[in-house]
Design an enzyme around this catalytic site. Structure first.
Site, mmCIF file in Angstrom:
data_model
loop_
_atom_site.group_PDB
_atom_site.id
_atom_site.type_symbol
_atom_site.label_atom_id
_atom_site.label_comp_id
_atom_site.label_asym_id
_atom_site.label_seq_id
_atom_site.Cartn_x
_atom_site.Cartn_y
_atom_site.Cartn_z
ATOM 1 C CG ASP A 1 -2.164 -0.694 1.053
ATOM 2 O OD1 ASP A 1 -2.449 -1.038 -0.095
ATOM 3 O OD2 ASP A 1 -2.894 -0.889 2.042
ATOM 4 C CE LYS B 1 2.394 4.579 -9.026
ATOM 5 N NZ LYS B 1 2.856 3.247 -9.459
ATOM 6 C CG MET C 1 -7.971 7.611 6.568
ATOM 7 S SD MET C 1 -8.859 6.329 5.684
ATOM 8 C CE MET C 1 -9.389 5.261 7.008
HETATM 9 N N1 SAH Z 1 -4.393 0.121 8.810
HETATM 10 C C1 SAH Z 1 -3.800 1.381 9.171
HETATM 11 C C2 SAH Z 1 -4.723 2.539 8.914
HETATM 12 C C3 SAH Z 1 -4.988 2.801 7.480
HETATM 13 S S1 SAH Z 1 -6.000 4.217 7.236
HETATM 14 C C4 SAH Z 1 -3.374 1.331 10.638
HETATM 15 O O1 SAH Z 1 -3.702 0.375 11.345
HETATM 16 O O2 SAH Z 1 -2.668 2.242 11.062
HETATM 17 C C5 SAH Z 1 -4.809 5.461 6.896
HETATM 18 C C6 SAH Z 1 -4.740 6.449 8.017
HETATM 19 O O3 SAH Z 1 -3.944 5.951 9.075
HETATM 20 C C7 SAH Z 1 -4.087 7.765 7.652
HETATM 21 O O4 SAH Z 1 -4.977 8.620 7.000
HETATM 22 C C8 SAH Z 1 -3.696 8.283 9.025
HETATM 23 O O5 SAH Z 1 -4.812 8.808 9.688
HETATM 24 C C9 SAH Z 1 -3.299 7.013 9.739
HETATM 25 N N2 SAH Z 1 -1.850 6.787 9.671
HETATM 26 C C10 SAH Z 1 -1.219 5.720 9.185
HETATM 27 N N3 SAH Z 1 0.113 5.835 9.328
HETATM 28 C C11 SAH Z 1 0.329 7.014 9.939
HETATM 29 C C12 SAH Z 1 1.492 7.697 10.394
HETATM 30 N N4 SAH Z 1 2.720 7.189 10.215
HETATM 31 N N5 SAH Z 1 1.336 8.887 10.996
HETATM 32 C C13 SAH Z 1 0.111 9.402 11.188
HETATM 33 N N6 SAH Z 1 -1.020 8.802 10.787
HETATM 34 C C14 SAH Z 1 -0.915 7.610 10.177
#
Ligand code: SAH
Length: 480
Positions: free
Chosen positions: A249, A271, A384
Site C-alpha cells: 500500500d 496508487k 483519515m
Molecule cells: N491500517 C492502518 C490505517 C490505514 S487508514 C493502521 O492500522 O494504522 C490510513 C490512516 O492511518 C491515515 O490517513 C492516518 O490517519 C493514519 N496513519 C497511518 N500511518 C500514519 C502515520 N505514520 N502517521 C500518522 N497517521 C498515520
C-alpha cells in the site's frame, strides 16, 4: 587462525570444568543439555552449581586443581579468573591430547564455543575464530530474528519420518524437492500457525500419494506498522523474507520494503488511480492469481491489516476462494503515533476508554454516536481525518465536548519528519490549516493529549513564538 567447525556428540562422556562462577555455570548448562557427564573442580561454587551438585546432575571432584582430574576427560573448560592456572590447565591438556577451552582466551584455547541459535534439533553455530565474539553475537541476533521456532518443529518432523521419506524418495533430486515442499508448502505454514497434528497429516498424505506434492500458494495479510521499520514485528520481518510477491500500500515506507527478500517481486497497489472499487477488485485478482500459481504472497498494509485496512474483506475473499492465509498484526497508527508523541491513550485520571474512528466517508460521520463520543474523560483517535476537521470539531462541540478539550495531531508519526501539533478543540481546524497539516496524520482528542508537550521524546522539538503569543495554548513541535 582457521578453525575446523564440528558438532561433537558428548553423550555420556566425561567433561571437566574448572571454575565455579557464573561463566562456568553457563558453559555447564549447555554441556548438560547435550548429555555430557560434567565434573567440576573449584574452591567455591555459585548457588546454582551447588544445587546441581546436590541434585546429582554434576559431580564436584575437588577444590584445588589436580592434574589427575584430566585423566579420563574428553574436553576441558578452564573458567577460572587465575590466568596462571588457566595456562597450566591448557598445557597439561595439550600434553594429554585433550581439547581445552580457556574462557575468553582464544590463543590458549584449542577449541572454541560458538554463539548459538538454538532451534533444536536445528543448531546454528557462529564463530569469528575468537576475533570478535561481540560481533558474532550481533550475527546471532540477526539469525534469531530470521529463524522462527517452527524451524525446530519442521526438522523434528522430518527426523521422525526420515526413513519413510528416504524410502519414498530414494533419489537425491526427488528427496530435495520434497524437502523444499516441506518448507515452502502447507506443512511449514501449519507449524507456524500452531497446528502440528495437521502438519504431520499433510506430510504423511504427501508421502502416501503417488504424485509429487505441488506447491500451494499462500497469502499473508501483513501489518507493516506506521512506517518506521523498527516497529515491524518479527513475524512481519520473516514474512517479508519469505515472500515471492509483495503487494504493498501507499502508506508502507521505503525503509520497510528495503528489508524484504531481494528477489521478491514488489507491486505497488496503493496508487490512487481509478475508482476505489476497481482498485480493491484489482488487488483481489492479483492475490488470487499469484497464490494460484503457487507463490507466497505478502499483502502488506500500513499499520494493522484489521484496523481501517480492509483486511477483513480480503480475508473473506481468500476464504471464499479456498486460498490459505495467515494474518500478521501490525502496530496501528493510533498506538504508534500516541507513543511517539508521549501521549498515553488511557490514563487512570484522564481517560477510561479509547475509541478508534475514521473521518473518511460522509456516511461514517453520520453513523457515529456523537452524544457518546462527546463525553469527557475518554480518548478519540481519528484516522483519515485531515479533510474532515471542520465537521468533526463542529459535531463534537455541538454535542457538548468542552471547547478547551486538548487535541494533538501527529503527522508522519514515527518517521524522521514527524510533526506534532497541539492545541484546544475549538481552534482545531484553524490551527491545522495554519500549519498545513497533511495526510498521513492521526488526530487524538482528549485530556491525555495535554501530556504531549511536556513528555515529547522523539525527534527535535521546536516552538514557534508567534503561535505562543497568538494562541496561548497552542504549541508546535516539529521534528526532522
Ligand atoms: N491500517 C492502518 C490505517 C490505514 S487508514 C493502521 O492500522 O494504522 C490510513 C490512516 O492511518 C491515515 O490517513 C492516518 O490517519 C493514519 N496513519 C497511518 N500511518 C500514519 C502515520 N505514520 N502517521 C500518522 N497517521 C498515520
Amino acid at each position: 587462525m582457521t578453525l575446523y567447525p564440528l558438532f561433537a556428540d558428548l553423550t555420556g562422556l566425561p567433561v571437566l570444568v574448572v571454575g565455579g562462577g557464573a561463566v562456568a555455570e553457563r558453559k555447564i548448562e549447555s554441556l548438560l543439555a547435550t548429555g555430557a557427564q560434567v565434573r567440576i573442580g573449584a574452591k567455591e561454587l555459585c548457588a546454582t552449581l551447588r544445587e546441581w551438585v546436590s541434585q546429582g546432575r554434576i559431580e564436584h571432584i575437588g577444590e584445588s586443581f589436580q592434574p589427575a582430574w584430566l585423566d579420563d576427560a574428553w574436553l576441558v573448560i578452564a573458567a577460572t579468573d587465575d590466568t596462571e592456572l588457566n595456562t597450566c590447565i591448557a598445557a597439561l591438556a595439550y600434553e594429554r591430547r585433550i581439547f581445552a577451552n580457556v574462557v575468553d582466551d582464544a590463543t590458549l584455547s584449542r577449541f572454541q564455543v560458538p554463539a548459538v541459535v538454538d532451534r533444536a534439533p536445528l543448531t546454528v553455530a557462529i564463530s569469528t575464530a575468537g576475533a570478535a565474539p561481540a560481533l558474532a553475537r550481533r550475527v546471532r541476533e540477526m539469525l534469531e530474528s530470521l529463524l522462527d521456532h517452527a524451524w525446530g518443529s519442521l526438522i523434528a518432523l522430518a527426523q521422525r519420518h526420515r526413513s519413510r521419506i528416504t524410502a519414498r524418495w530414494p533419489d537425491t533430486a526427488g528427496r530435495r524437492a520434497f524437502y523444499d515442499w516441506l518448507h515452502d508448502g502447507p506443512v511449514m505454514s501449519l507449524l507456524r500457525t500452531a497446528q502440528p497434528a495437521k502438519a504431520e497429516r499433510a506430510m504423511l498424505n504427501a508421502l502416501n500419494s503417488p504424485a509429487a506434492p505441488s506447491r500451494k500458494g499462500l497469502v499473508l495479510l501483513v501489518g507493516a506498522g506506521p512506517g518506521n521499520p523498527e516497529l515491524l514485528t518479527l513475524r512481519a520481518l520473516r514474512a517479508l523474507n519469505q515472500a515471492d510477491v509483495i503487494l504493498y500500500d501507499q502508506l508502507v515506507g521505503a525503509g520497510v520494503l528495503a528489508l524484504a527478500r531481494r528477489d521478491a517481486e514488489r507491486i505497488d497497489v496503493g496508487k490512487r488511480c481509478g475508482g476505489r472499487h476497481t482498485q480493491q477488485e484489482h488487488i483481489h485478482r492479483l492475490m488470487l492469481d499469484h497464490a494460484r500459481a503457487g507463490r507466497c504472497v505478502v499483502r502488506l498494509k500500513g499499520g494493522d491489516p484489521f484496523v481501517f485496512g480492509r483486511g477483513g474483506e480480503e480475508m473473506a475473499f481468500l476464504r471464499r476462494h479456498g486460498i490459505a492465509y495467515e494474518i500478521v498484526p501490525g502496530i496501528t497508527a493510533a498506538l504508534a503515533c500516541a507513543a511517539y508523541a508521549g501521549i498515553p491513550l488511557t490514563h487512570r485520571d484522564h481517560a477510561r476508554s479509547v475509541h478508534l474512528l475514521t473521518g473518511h466517508g460522509k456516511d461514517s460521520l453520520d453513523a457515529m454516536d456523537w452524544p457518546a463520543l462527546a463525553q469527557g474523560r475518554q480518548t478519540l483517535a481519528v484516522y483519515m481525518s485531515v479533510s474532515r476537521l471542520d465537521e468533526l470539531t463542529h459535531r463534537l462541540l455541538a454535542h457538548g465536548r468542552h471547547p478547551d478539550t486538548p487535541f494533538a495531531i501527529v503527522e508522519n508519526g514515527t518517521m524522521a519528519q514527524q510533526r506534532v501539533l497541539h492545541g484546544v478543540l475549538h481552534k482545531l481546524p484553524e490551527s491545522a490549516r495554519q500549519h498545513a497539516i497533511q495526510s498521513p496524520a492521526l488526530l487524538i482528542i482528549g485530556e491525555v493529549t495535554a501530556m504531549a508537550s511536556e513528555h515529547a521524546w522523539f525527534g527535535e522539538r521546536m516552538q514557534r513564538a508567534e503561535d505562543a503569543t497568538e494562541h496561548a495554548a497552542l504549541e508546535l513541535c516539529e521534528h526532522g
